[in-house]
Scaffold this motif. Structure first.
Motif, mmCIF file in Angstrom:
data_model
loop_
_atom_site.group_PDB
_atom_site.id
_atom_site.type_symbol
_atom_site.label_atom_id
_atom_site.label_comp_id
_atom_site.label_asym_id
_atom_site.label_seq_id
_atom_site.Cartn_x
_atom_site.Cartn_y
_atom_site.Cartn_z
ATOM 1 N N PHE A 61 0.832 -1.193 0.000
ATOM 2 C CA PHE A 61 0.000 0.000 0.000
ATOM 3 C C PHE A 61 0.876 1.257 0.000
ATOM 4 N N MET A 65 1.978 4.554 -3.075
ATOM 5 C CA MET A 65 1.557 5.941 -2.870
ATOM 6 C C MET A 65 2.719 6.900 -3.056
ATOM 7 N N PRO A 66 2.471 8.069 -3.669
ATOM 8 C CA PRO A 66 3.526 9.084 -3.714
ATOM 9 C C PRO A 66 3.707 9.693 -2.320
ATOM 10 N N ILE A 68 4.332 12.668 -1.411
ATOM 11 C CA ILE A 68 3.632 13.953 -1.198
ATOM 12 C C ILE A 68 2.202 13.710 -0.742
ATOM 13 N N LEU A 69 1.561 12.706 -1.349
ATOM 14 C CA LEU A 69 0.181 12.423 -0.967
ATOM 15 C C LEU A 69 0.127 11.954 0.489
ATOM 16 N N PHE A 72 0.390 14.989 2.664
ATOM 17 C CA PHE A 72 -0.895 15.694 2.713
ATOM 18 C C PHE A 72 -1.880 14.961 3.618
ATOM 19 N N TRP A 73 -1.937 13.633 3.480
ATOM 20 C CA TRP A 73 -2.832 12.818 4.295
ATOM 21 C C TRP A 73 -2.630 13.133 5.781
ATOM 22 N N PHE A 76 -3.552 16.452 7.139
ATOM 23 C CA PHE A 76 -4.989 16.583 7.281
ATOM 24 C C PHE A 76 -5.495 15.732 8.447
ATOM 25 N N LEU A 77 -4.955 14.508 8.559
ATOM 26 C CA LEU A 77 -5.477 13.529 9.527
ATOM 27 C C LEU A 77 -5.079 13.810 10.965
ATOM 28 N N LEU A 80 -6.920 16.230 13.004
ATOM 29 C CA LEU A 80 -8.313 15.790 13.129
ATOM 30 C C LEU A 80 -8.437 14.707 14.193
ATOM 31 N N LEU A 81 -7.486 13.786 14.201
ATOM 32 C CA LEU A 81 -7.535 12.675 15.160
ATOM 33 C C LEU A 81 -7.249 13.166 16.571
ATOM 34 N N LEU A 163 10.671 17.349 0.552
ATOM 35 C CA LEU A 163 9.270 17.442 0.137
ATOM 36 C C LEU A 163 8.369 18.098 1.168
ATOM 37 N N VAL A 166 6.140 21.206 0.506
ATOM 38 C CA VAL A 166 4.751 21.337 0.056
ATOM 39 C C VAL A 166 3.808 21.730 1.184
ATOM 40 N N LYS B 173 4.727 7.863 -9.294
ATOM 41 C CA LYS B 173 4.678 8.474 -7.957
ATOM 42 C C LYS B 173 5.419 9.799 -7.957
ATOM 43 N N THR B 187 -2.472 14.415 -7.286
ATOM 44 C CA THR B 187 -2.299 14.827 -5.893
ATOM 45 C C THR B 187 -2.712 16.285 -5.691
#
Lengths: 217, 239
Positions: A61, A65-66, A68-69, A72-73, A76-77, A80-81, A163, A166, B173, B187
């Motif tokens: 998994f 995934m990149p 950067i994503l 960002f996750w 954001f998360l 919130l958590l 990175l 960003v 990616k 993204t």
């Protein structure tokens, strides 16, 4: 066109702070990532189908995934958590640790598999438990075999920390950009950034090569 | 945790359109960059194994330089620095008339960077072939060009299909870095949707799923290639 490399000297303390943050993030994420990766690798090799599947799913998994994503996750998360803002550094640290663990675990798995099965059998035969065999016999040899690859991955991780730009976390890359934009000196600053990264990463990889030579003997 | 779920947002316009165009740009950046990476990477990788010392030196310098500077820095240099350092006429053309400047820059930056990684795979593929093959080639009167064309490359490229697959996945990616110079790929679009709607879970999940789909598709496609390219008697090396 006139170059003005003086701008670099004037902002050295600011840039050094950024570089310190890059190093700190690299070290903490590598340490956390390796610990998690050992667990993942042992799960993968444990022989329990469920554990192996969970570990494989985790690794595949994150490897699809990149980065950067992922950054960002977690930006954001995490707030919130937790229910309140915790600052960008911790979000980035969690993102990098979880992401790098996927890559480290593949290295560690290969390292563990490079230790001959006879060693494990000998460990059991002398009455050691699974944990003791891993702790005293397999992992020390595995880590010795894979030190060069782990260090190389550490250099990749150091490059990847750029990175966090960003999300405007103030690492070396972000600090460089801030100076570049404030002073209107994009050319000088980005060439300087490239030079700094190159010197650090290239000396790192020369060191790894020397280690490899030493281990191969 | 307080959060208002709204998966429907993904199917609303303009957000659905943004996601689709994001996937399109991701594929467009990655595949165009791959053409550069594969072509240039093959040349550089071959050059690293040539008998000529100068060719080897230049190729090695290329690989070391591009592998030891973060891709993000390289993209900024292509975007902000290179146009200023070109001769005046060219610089003016790049700044004024270059079609799709962000896209083109991202493709070039990502392509040149990935070329350094492909080159290493090509080199190790060539070096994995036993020296006896080269010697036999030279002994039977082949020139260096013929030796590469008929003996070394046909084997090397088939041996390195698995590691090239993982480079090909990496380029998808890494194409996400194009967002730093303004390409609205997958993204970037998912973040933009988050900013407009505050539905970060849904937007980032959508992007994540699409990247996983891309990975699975590429892996499936390449395993077909791998099966066709496999050389009987060679043990397939994992990438």
């Amino acid at each position: 066109m006139a170059f003005d490399f003086g701008v670099i000297f004037d902002s050295l303390p600011f840039l050094a702070e950024g570089l310190a943050l890059s190093f700190l993030l690299t070290l903490l994420a590598a340490a956390g990532g390796i610990v998690l990766a050992v667990i993942l690798a042992l799960m993968r090799l444990s022989g329990y189908t469920a554990l192996a599947l969970i570990s494989a799913a985790y690794v595949n998994f994150f490897r699809s995934m990149p980065l950067i994503l992922v950054i960002f996750w977690f930006f954001f998360l995490v707030p919130l958590l937790i229910g309140r803002p915790v600052g960008g550094f911790y979000s980035a640290l969690i993102a990098f640790t979880l992401f790098e663990a996927a890559y480290y675990s593949e290295i560690i798995r290969a390292g563990i598999q490079s230790v001959s099965r006879g060693q494990v059998a000998a460990g059991y035969a002398t009455g050691l438990t699974y944990g003791q065999t891993m702790r005293f016999i397999v992992l020390p040899q595995a880590f010795r075999n894979m030190t060069p690859v782990l260090l190389t991955q550490g250099i990749v991780l150091f490059q990847d920390t750029s990175l966090v730009f960003v999300v405007a976390l103030r690492d070396f890359m972000t600090a460089t950009t801030i100076v570049a934009r404030n002073e209107g000196r994009l050319i000088e600053m980005y060439l300087f950034a490239a030079a700094v990264y190159f010197v650090i990463c290239f000396s790192g990889s020369l060191y790894v090569r020397r280690l490899q030579g030493k281990f191969a003997r | 945790m307080q959060y208002n779920w709204n998966w429907g947002v993904l199917l609303q316009e303009p957000y659905l359109g943004w996601l689709i165009s994001g996937v399109g740009w991701t594929i467009a950046v990655a595949s165009a960059a791959w053409v550069i990476a594969f072509t240039l990477g093959s040349v550089v990788g071959v050059a690293r194994t040539l008998p000529n010392r100068w060719a080897r030196g230049v190729a090695t310098a290329y690989v070391e330089l591009l592998r030891n500077v973060p891709l993000l820095v390289q993209l900024f240099i292509w975007y902000f620095v290179v146009p200023e350092l070109l001769p005046d006429d060219w610089g003016r053309w790049v700044k004024r008339d270059l079609p799709l400047p962000e896209y083109t820059t991202a493709v070039i930056g990502l392509g040149f960077y990935t070329a350094s990684r492909v080159a290493e795979q090509v080199r190790s593929g060539i070096e994995s072939i036993s020296r006896g093959q080269s010697m036999a080639g030279y002994a039977s009167g082949l020139t260096t060009l013929q030796l590469y064309r008929y003996v070394l490359l046909p084997v090397a490229f088939r041996v390195i299909v698995p590691p090239l697959t993982s480079e090909f996945l990496t380029i998808f990616k890494n194409s996400s870095l194009a967002l730093t110079i303004g390409v609205l790929e997958l993204t970037a679009q998912s973040r933009q949707i988050t900013e407009y709607t505050f539905q970060g879970f849904e937007a980032f999940t959508a992007a994540t799923v699409m990247y996983v789909v891309i990975t699975l598709t590429v892996t499936a496609g390449m395993s077909l290639v791998e099966r066709r390219a496999r050389i009987p008697g060679f043990i397939a090396k994992g990438g």
